[in-house]
Scaffold this active site. Structure first.
Site, short mmCIF file in Angstrom:
data_model
loop_
_atom_site.label_atom_id
_atom_site.label_comp_id
_atom_site.label_asym_id
_atom_site.label_seq_id
_atom_site.Cartn_x
_atom_site.Cartn_y
_atom_site.Cartn_z
N ALA A 1 29.74 9.77 23.20
CA ALA A 1 29.75 11.23 23.36
C ALA A 1 31.07 11.84 22.90
CB ALA A 1 29.48 11.57 24.82
N HIS A 2 31.12 13.15 22.98
CA HIS A 2 32.29 13.89 22.48
C HIS A 2 33.57 13.52 23.23
CE1 HIS A 2 30.74 17.47 25.14
NE2 HIS A 2 30.72 16.35 25.77
N ASN A 3 34.65 13.43 22.46
CA ASN A 3 36.00 13.22 22.99
C ASN A 3 36.21 11.83 23.61
OD1 ASN A 3 35.37 16.34 23.29
ND2 ASN A 3 37.54 16.08 22.90
#
Lengths: 337, 337, 337
Positions: B231-233
């Site tokens: 997922a993001h980051n």
């Protein structure tokens, strides 16, 4: 198609009007007077269906013609094929596709933007949809359908009458690494193939990796749902059912007729004996041999044990309270003593 | 290749005939007289292999030349590269591909139906297979292979020597929403990039989302299996191993050399310290800090605790029975009292 | 854009300098003097941001202009849209795409290698990216974006303002089989459609199967993450949130505004009542009706019960020891008796 003709084509008896016009199939609740529907219960029902497939013992009706059979759902499935049919097979190769000169294609339909690389052979009556990429030395039997955007790596073997839904990936290298003294991971040779039998169906975005030193094998008649992962050197038998998002680790053996639920995880080198049924989200440890029967939980247990254990855990509050009471009683006894 | 030449190229000693002709690799059981095979056990074995890589202490044999080494599997992996090799690199850009005028490509192989959009740069010796879509302002290092039907969104950065298997998606917007008073969900800005180091390998249909306000990062040497979700980051360190179908939620940090099994779920903002090993199907709660060591279960526990707890749960039947007996005894005592 | 103009466009009050030049958005820690940032805490903070969106009660600052609002994250999300914007819509159809003569396309952008088959209709302002395959009789509303390598099977319906990320598969046949007396599996008719409302977003490689005899439905405003599986005849309501790798079995109903974590497994014919919140990795049994509230574990329990049960299991060591002690005491009592 008339109700009588449907019965005749299915080689079954019709009770009631043989001249009812049937044009579609539907479930009981939504069926119209031109629809075929089915029920698995012998209880009389109200349905607007024009023709009903019913189990033995279902009462005859003045208004609706019926067909009695042992397995109404199976007969309905066969009847639906007659009534709905597939879109006509349209052989031909779209001009935007790139077929290697050394590839050998039968009487096939190849849609736009398909790649078929060198020395690959595809049998008659196959449909290869848009955006499919087929590598070198691939062999595909007759009457197999490959939906858009699938990728078939080099040397894969796919039988006849198979269906690969969109986004399937066959034959990518397996996930095997050897770690050196500095902690770097080196890919162990992934030189085997994927060998898929006949009448195998694979769901969208499912992945089947090629074997490391041997092959990954899926037997004829096996049906696999969407987003399933089949690792290198897995051996899946015939007529196995595997539901969505299940993952099967390397070298595991799944014998004929096993049924595996969704999101199941199976460790490497496990063996599922023919007739094993695995509940959804179950986890099977590496090397585990799973006997026939119904299995649940992580690590898997026979369903009855899983249920008893679950009940025990749910009863822990009561057990703890009971213990407390006994302790109180014992303390009192000691006090009296 | 002669057995002696293989030993020479690997800079190792050969015991036995240096003139045996070796043309392939195989596992012990299936090896033919022209195959290289390996064993990790020092026990003498029967194999038809023409050359064996064996551990220290493995007895010399009159019939089969052997190479002794500390890590036979690693040396076999290196030897296999010599013997099998990759298909020759064929630079050139297929006429059906669409390369933006502002894109800068080195000496690359680009197969049919590839899109490379504006301002994207691809280094030398890269292979971009059919149907790959690469957006704008993407940077790809040298000697990286991207298999068919991958999608690389705008602004992604991919290092050198990477392998992306079929259907990988890099740089799609992360899953972050803000809900308004009426219950409608508005996408939080997803403006960051994906930044992938060197020698990273990603399995088929794996997804790596771009960061929201920062970047999603995967360190060099990390290997990720099929159908993994990043997922993001998320920040993944170097030489990490992640098996199939694992999901890593937003902003989680996985330090160097962690090993993560299949179907693991990791909540957001968790931290896995270098050396953490996570068993398959484990679940890690959001924000959890996982120390080095082996962890199992949901929520994760050290393996020893997980096993003891599992044994306790399995022993609940006996515990409940024991409680019942004590109760009976106590009741009798009271009766006597 | 000047700070005062941003406040004006958002219809909110600005405290401080209205002439600060703002060109981007960032998180608090990384913001530069030309960035907008936000905080959800009323505690004073140090940030280099040029403009801050803050909650009520946040103290005014001499140096940084602020905007106070009830929901800073939501206002930041709206402000970011003003500041960053989307790439300009460039209508036009790439010459390499294949659009059937009977297809009706509005004022759309269609990238390279796209297929749009017969009788399909696509509304104005849609962007269809490279390698997307759209079957026959598909309907797509206005202003919908379909990212590369998606596959849309025949008869699917997709609303307006939707976003499908790369590799999404819509409308593949569901996984339903009827087994005959010889153990062979026959596909039950999969004749329904997928019907998706407006403003629905689907993550990369997510699959939505078409209905068997009815339709699979996803309501407006629902957001679904990567690698999610939605089986045939599932009914998902409005504004539902579903995180990555969750699998939803056939005919399950998920009512409006439910929130479902990652890697959740939901059996067939379950019902999630509006307001149900399901923790990650939870498992919901077939046919289960899940009331509003927070649910965890497999099979799901209310969060409070799940926690209590977890604590009980963790306390089993102590319970077993306590039982042992009582037994000892009782044995002594008997000895004395």
């Amino acid at each position: 198609m008339k109700s009588g003709e449907i019965a005749r084509l299915l080689s079954v008896d019709l009770k009631g009007d043989g001249d009812t016009e049937i044009i579609g199939v539907a479930d009981l609740g939504n069926a119209a007077s031109t629809d075929l529907a089915f029920t698995e219960s012998a209880e009389p029902i109200v349905s607007k269906a024009g023709l009903l497939i019913v189990p033995a013992g279902f009462p005859a009706s003045a208004s609706t013609p019926i067909i009695r059979t042992e397995n109404p759902k199976l007969l309905f499935t066969r009847a639906a094929k007659l009534l709905v049919g597939q879109p006509a097979f349209r052989p031909g190769i779209h001009s935007s596709s790139h077929i290697a000169v050394s590839a050998k294609l039968g009487n096939v339909f190849v849609d736009a933007n398909v790649i078929v690389d060198e020395h690959t052979r595809i049998g008659d009556d196959c449909s290869i949809y848009a955006g499919v990429m087929i590598g070198r030395h691939v062999e595909i039997g007759a009457n197999t359908t490959i939906h858009p955007n699938c990728t078939i790596y080099d040397n894969s073997v796919i039988g006849s009458g198979c269906v690969l839904n969109a986004g399937v990936v066959i034959g990518a290298p397996g996930f095997g690494y050897v770690t050196d003294a500095e902690g770097k991971h080196h890919q162990f040779p992934q030189l085997g193939r994927v060998v898929i039998g006949d009448a195998v169906e694979l769901g969208s975005n499912t992945c089947v990796d090629r074997g490391a030193l041997g092959d990954t094998v899926i037997g004829s008649g096996t049906k696999i749902d969407n987003q399933v992962q089949v690792a290198h050197n897995v051996q899946i038998g015939k007529n196995v059912i595997i539901a969505a998002q299940t993952g099967i680790s390397g070298s595991t053996v799944i014998e004929d007729n096993c049924v595996i639920g969704g999101q199941v995880g199976i460790g490497d080198h496990a063996v599922l004996r023919s007739g094993a049924i695995i509940g959804s989200q179950a986890g099977i440890l590496p090397g585990k041999i799973v006997r026939p029967g119904i299995w649940w939980g992580t690590p898997v247990q026979p369903l009855a044990e899983y249920k008893r254990q679950n009940a025990r855990v749910k009863g822990l509050d009561r057990l703890a309270m009971s213990l407390k009471e006994i302790k109180k009683t014992v303390d009192k006894l000691i006090g009296q003593g």
